[in-house]
Write a protein that holds these residues in place. Structure first.
Motif, PDB file in Angstrom:
ATOM      1  N   PRO A   1      48.890  60.033  12.855  1.00 57.27           N
ATOM      2  CA  PRO A   1      48.812  59.383  14.162  1.00 57.27           C
ATOM      3  C   PRO A   1      48.191  57.992  14.099  1.00 57.27           C
ATOM      4  CG  PRO A   1      48.156  61.688  14.319  1.00 57.27           C
ATOM      5  CD  PRO A   1      48.306  61.382  12.852  1.00 57.27           C
ATOM      6  N   LEU A   2      47.216  57.783  13.219  1.00 53.34           N
ATOM      7  CA  LEU A   2      46.583  56.471  13.121  1.00 53.34           C
ATOM      8  C   LEU A   2      47.583  55.429  12.664  1.00 53.34           C
ATOM      9  CD1 LEU A   2      44.132  54.639  13.172  1.00 53.34           C
ATOM     10  CD2 LEU A   2      43.623  55.368  10.836  1.00 53.34           C
ATOM     11  N   VAL A   3      48.366  55.752  11.626  1.00 51.03           N
ATOM     12  CA  VAL A   3      49.358  54.808  11.120  1.00 51.03           C
ATOM     13  C   VAL A   3      50.431  54.547  12.157  1.00 51.03           C
ATOM     14  CG1 VAL A   3      51.108  54.433   9.338  1.00 51.03           C
ATOM     15  CG2 VAL A   3      48.937  55.496   8.735  1.00 51.03           C
ATOM     16  N   GLN A   4      50.783  55.575  12.959  1.00 54.61           N
ATOM     17  CA  GLN A   4      51.800  55.417  13.986  1.00 54.61           C
ATOM     18  C   GLN A   4      51.372  54.445  15.071  1.00 54.61           C
ATOM     19  OE1 GLN A   4      53.112  59.133  15.719  1.00 54.61           O
ATOM     20  NE2 GLN A   4      52.817  60.198  13.778  1.00 54.61           N
ATOM     21  N   HIS A   5      50.117  54.543  15.506  1.00 56.53           N
ATOM     22  CA  HIS A   5      49.715  53.853  16.725  1.00 56.53           C
ATOM     23  C   HIS A   5      48.877  52.607  16.514  1.00 56.53           C
ATOM     24  CE1 HIS A   5      50.730  57.940  18.016  1.00 56.53           C
ATOM     25  NE2 HIS A   5      51.021  57.393  19.171  1.00 56.53           N
ATOM     26  N   LEU A   6      48.115  52.529  15.426  1.00 57.21           N
ATOM     27  CA  LEU A   6      47.216  51.389  15.254  1.00 57.21           C
ATOM     28  C   LEU A   6      47.949  50.062  15.178  1.00 57.21           C
ATOM     29  CD1 LEU A   6      44.298  50.590  15.014  1.00 57.21           C
ATOM     30  CD2 LEU A   6      44.421  50.952  12.544  1.00 57.21           C
ATOM     31  N   PRO A   7      49.063  49.946  14.427  1.00 54.92           N
ATOM     32  CA  PRO A   7      49.763  48.655  14.401  1.00 54.92           C
ATOM     33  C   PRO A   7      50.298  48.254  15.762  1.00 54.92           C
ATOM     34  CG  PRO A   7      50.495  50.063  12.588  1.00 54.92           C
ATOM     35  CD  PRO A   7      49.692  50.915  13.532  1.00 54.92           C
ATOM     36  N   LEU A   8      50.670  49.221  16.578  1.00 55.04           N
ATOM     37  CA  LEU A   8      51.233  48.914  17.889  1.00 55.04           C
ATOM     38  C   LEU A   8      50.168  48.372  18.829  1.00 55.04           C
ATOM     39  CD1 LEU A   8      53.416  52.110  18.253  1.00 55.04           C
ATOM     40  CD2 LEU A   8      54.155  49.850  17.542  1.00 55.04           C
ATOM     41  N   CYS A   9      48.933  48.843  18.676  1.00 56.46           N
ATOM     42  CA  CYS A   9      47.861  48.394  19.557  1.00 56.46           C
ATOM     43  C   CYS A   9      47.198  47.121  19.047  1.00 56.46           C
ATOM     44  CB  CYS A   9      46.803  49.490  19.683  1.00 56.46           C
ATOM     45  SG  CYS A   9      47.394  51.023  20.405  1.00 56.46           S
ATOM     46  N   ALA A  10      47.186  46.946  17.744  1.00 59.37           N
ATOM     47  CA  ALA A  10      46.417  45.847  17.174  1.00 59.37           C
ATOM     48  C   ALA A  10      47.114  44.510  17.282  1.00 59.37           C
ATOM     49  CB  ALA A  10      46.120  46.135  15.697  1.00 59.37           C
ATOM     50  N   THR A  11      48.441  44.504  17.305  1.00 57.33           N
ATOM     51  CA  THR A  11      49.158  43.236  17.377  1.00 57.33           C
ATOM     52  C   THR A  11      49.450  42.897  18.816  1.00 57.33           C
ATOM     53  OG1 THR A  11      51.191  44.472  17.019  1.00 57.33           O
ATOM     54  CG2 THR A  11      50.196  43.455  15.093  1.00 57.33           C
ATOM     55  N   SER A  12      48.789  41.879  19.324  1.00 58.16           N
ATOM     56  CA  SER A  12      48.892  41.561  20.750  1.00 58.16           C
ATOM     57  C   SER A  12      50.042  40.628  21.066  1.00 58.16           C
ATOM     58  CB  SER A  12      47.589  40.906  21.217  1.00 58.16           C
ATOM     59  OG  SER A  12      47.362  39.705  20.516  1.00 58.16           O
ATOM     60  N   ALA A  13      50.721  40.132  20.048  1.00 56.46           N
ATOM     61  CA  ALA A  13      51.832  39.213  20.329  1.00 56.46           C
ATOM     62  C   ALA A  13      53.030  39.543  19.456  1.00 56.46           C
ATOM     63  CB  ALA A  13      51.407  37.770  20.096  1.00 56.46           C
ATOM     64  N   GLN A  14      53.361  40.795  19.389  1.00 57.39           N
ATOM     65  CA  GLN A  14      54.456  41.219  18.541  1.00 57.39           C
ATOM     66  C   GLN A  14      55.734  41.364  19.345  1.00 57.39           C
ATOM     67  OE1 GLN A  14      53.318  45.049  17.035  1.00 57.39           O
ATOM     68  NE2 GLN A  14      53.309  46.000  19.011  1.00 57.39           N
ATOM     69  N   PRO A  15      56.904  41.355  18.690  1.00 57.39           N
ATOM     70  CA  PRO A  15      58.163  41.609  19.369  1.00 57.39           C
ATOM     71  C   PRO A  15      58.398  43.099  19.483  1.00 57.39           C
ATOM     72  CG  PRO A  15      58.561  41.084  17.098  1.00 57.39           C
ATOM     73  CD  PRO A  15      57.076  40.966  17.302  1.00 57.39           C
ATOM     74  N   TYR A  16      59.276  43.504  20.382  1.00 60.36           N
ATOM     75  CA  TYR A  16      59.522  44.917  20.611  1.00 60.36           C
ATOM     76  C   TYR A  16      61.004  45.178  20.745  1.00 60.36           C
ATOM     77  CZ  TYR A  16      54.684  44.415  21.880  1.00 60.36           C
ATOM     78  OH  TYR A  16      53.374  44.083  21.856  1.00 60.36           O
ATOM     79  N   TYR A  17      61.449  46.224  20.084  1.00 56.99           N
ATOM     80  CA  TYR A  17      62.827  46.650  20.286  1.00 56.99           C
ATOM     81  C   TYR A  17      62.944  47.326  21.636  1.00 56.99           C
ATOM     82  CZ  TYR A  17      64.844  45.869  15.697  1.00 56.99           C
ATOM     83  OH  TYR A  17      65.364  45.306  14.571  1.00 56.99           O
ATOM     84  N   LEU A  18      64.085  47.151  22.260  1.00 57.31           N
ATOM     85  CA  LEU A  18      64.375  47.817  23.526  1.00 57.31           C
ATOM     86  C   LEU A  18      65.148  49.098  23.282  1.00 57.31           C
ATOM     87  CD1 LEU A  18      65.511  44.694  25.539  1.00 57.31           C
ATOM     88  CD2 LEU A  18      63.274  45.749  25.495  1.00 57.31           C
ATOM     89  N   GLN A  19      65.685  49.249  22.120  1.00 58.85           N
ATOM     90  CA  GLN A  19      66.521  50.414  21.830  1.00 58.85           C
ATOM     91  C   GLN A  19      66.390  50.747  20.357  1.00 58.85           C
ATOM     92  OE1 GLN A  19      68.118  52.347  23.766  1.00 58.85           O
ATOM     93  NE2 GLN A  19      69.050  53.609  22.186  1.00 58.85           N
ATOM     94  N   ARG A  20      66.454  52.012  20.027  1.00 56.60           N
ATOM     95  CA  ARG A  20      66.337  52.415  18.615  1.00 56.60           C
ATOM     96  C   ARG A  20      67.483  51.844  17.800  1.00 56.60           C
ATOM     97  NH1 ARG A  20      62.670  56.654  17.801  1.00 56.60           N
ATOM     98  NH2 ARG A  20      61.944  57.593  19.722  1.00 56.60           N
TER      99      ARG A  20
ATOM    100  N   PRO B   1      36.707  45.282  18.101  1.00 61.32           N
ATOM    101  CA  PRO B   1      37.686  44.437  17.392  1.00 61.32           C
ATOM    102  C   PRO B   1      38.951  44.180  18.211  1.00 61.32           C
ATOM    103  CG  PRO B   1      37.575  46.632  16.412  1.00 61.32           C
ATOM    104  CD  PRO B   1      36.417  46.516  17.353  1.00 61.32           C
ATOM    105  N   PHE B   2      39.404  45.186  18.978  1.00 66.97           N
ATOM    106  CA  PHE B   2      40.597  44.979  19.791  1.00 66.97           C
ATOM    107  C   PHE B   2      40.356  43.912  20.853  1.00 66.97           C
ATOM    108  CE2 PHE B   2      41.911  49.172  18.192  1.00 66.97           C
ATOM    109  CZ  PHE B   2      43.240  48.906  17.903  1.00 66.97           C
ATOM    110  N   PHE B   3      39.227  44.022  21.551  1.00 67.62           N
ATOM    111  CA  PHE B   3      38.930  43.056  22.604  1.00 67.62           C
ATOM    112  C   PHE B   3      38.728  41.667  22.015  1.00 67.62           C
ATOM    113  CE2 PHE B   3      35.972  41.099  25.766  1.00 67.62           C
ATOM    114  CZ  PHE B   3      36.864  41.075  26.820  1.00 67.62           C
TER     115      PHE B   3
END
Length: 291
Positions: A272-291, A32-34
């Protein structure tokens, strides 16, 4: 005691955690990721090719759509190597320089996407507020200048981030809680004062995502004010319908940004799944540079 590695950063590597606890399912998860990556890259490439090939589509709306497609492809291509490397080859370790390069491209394309969304909101504002001068205001040279300006702004703002991180000392094998490299994590690794990088990261967030989102809200407030002045209810409906797709894109973009930020703040309270799955699954998301 760790050994400081500041003179030979080429020997330093980082460890990407990926999806902890799901190592046995990496083979199945890779499909699914690919597939999502291929759909994002191929779909946006078709948009760019169609707009380029058909002169009838050389209008502001479609040109801005092409710019948005470029940023989507850029973020997807930037994150794909490490995400699929982990899922396919269990390749968690990444060279530090490669990690810095990935961080730069992810944040640069994300910043560009925010700028393009702002430009699209301006396009909608001009089309509704002053339709008779629309083609005179948003000419091809004007649109190209906006695209170049967005690109240069993003590159100039993001370029100092890897340079500053490169100068700092690192004391051990470093672990990042993602499937790719982000400034948010990298800034936690040096065994030295990172105040300058922190201030710079926060300044970039305010100057790009913060300012862009504020101007988008202002533009839509003006659009709504203008639309409410239309005498015809049908005219109001038609004007608002032209903005729906852009509003959805803005919501997806900035909701993802907020979601990533919140996820980092409450990471210790979720699985861990909830922490990391959204970060890997969205290939065009925005990202904060700082907390």
């Amino acid at each position: 005691m760790g050994v400081k590695i500041n003179d030979s950063l080429d020997l330093l590597s980082v460890f990407l955690t990926g999806l902890p606890g799901l190592e046995a399912q990496h083979g199945w998860l890779s499909f699914p990721f690919f597939t999502m990556y291929i759909v994002a890259i191929v779909g946006n490439s078709f948009i760019m090719a169609a707009v380029h090939a058909d002169s009838a589509l050389h209008e502001p709306m479609y040109l801005f759509l092409s710019m948005l497609a470029i940023t989507e492809v850029g973020v997807s291509v930037s994150t794909l190597p490490t995400v699929m490397g982990i899922l396919w080859f269990d390749a968690h370790r990444v060279n530090f320089d490669d990690c810095l390069a990935q961080m730069f491209f992810i944040h640069t394309f994300s910043c560009m996407e925010s700028g393009v969304l702002l430009a699209m909101s301006y396009d909608h504002f001009v089309a509704i507020y002053n339709p008779l001068r629309y083609t005179a205001i948003l000419t091809l040279p004007c649109i190209l200048s906006m695209g170049v300006g967005i690109t240069l702004k993003s590159v100039v703002l993001m370029a100092p981030l890897p340079v500053l991180l490169k100068q700092l000392p690192y004391c051990h094998i470093n672990i990042l809680s993602h499937s790719y490299c982000l400034h948010l994590d990298l800034i936690q690794l040096p065994c030295a004062d990172t105040k300058l990088s922190s201030i710079l990261g926060l300044s970039i967030v305010l100057a790009t995502f913060g300012l862009d989102s504020l101007l988008i809200v202002v533009s839509y407030a003006l659009i709504l004010y203008t639309v409410l002045g239309f005498a015809s209810g049908e005219g109001r409906k038609k004007a608002l319908n032209t903005c729906v797709s852009h509003i959805c894109a803005v919501l997806v973009y900035y909701v993802s940004m907020i979601g990533v930020s919140i996820m980092h703040r409450v990471a210790e309270h979720v699985s861990p799944l909830v922490q990391h799955l959204p970060l890997c699954a969205t290939s065009a998301q925005p990202y904060y540079l700082q907390r």
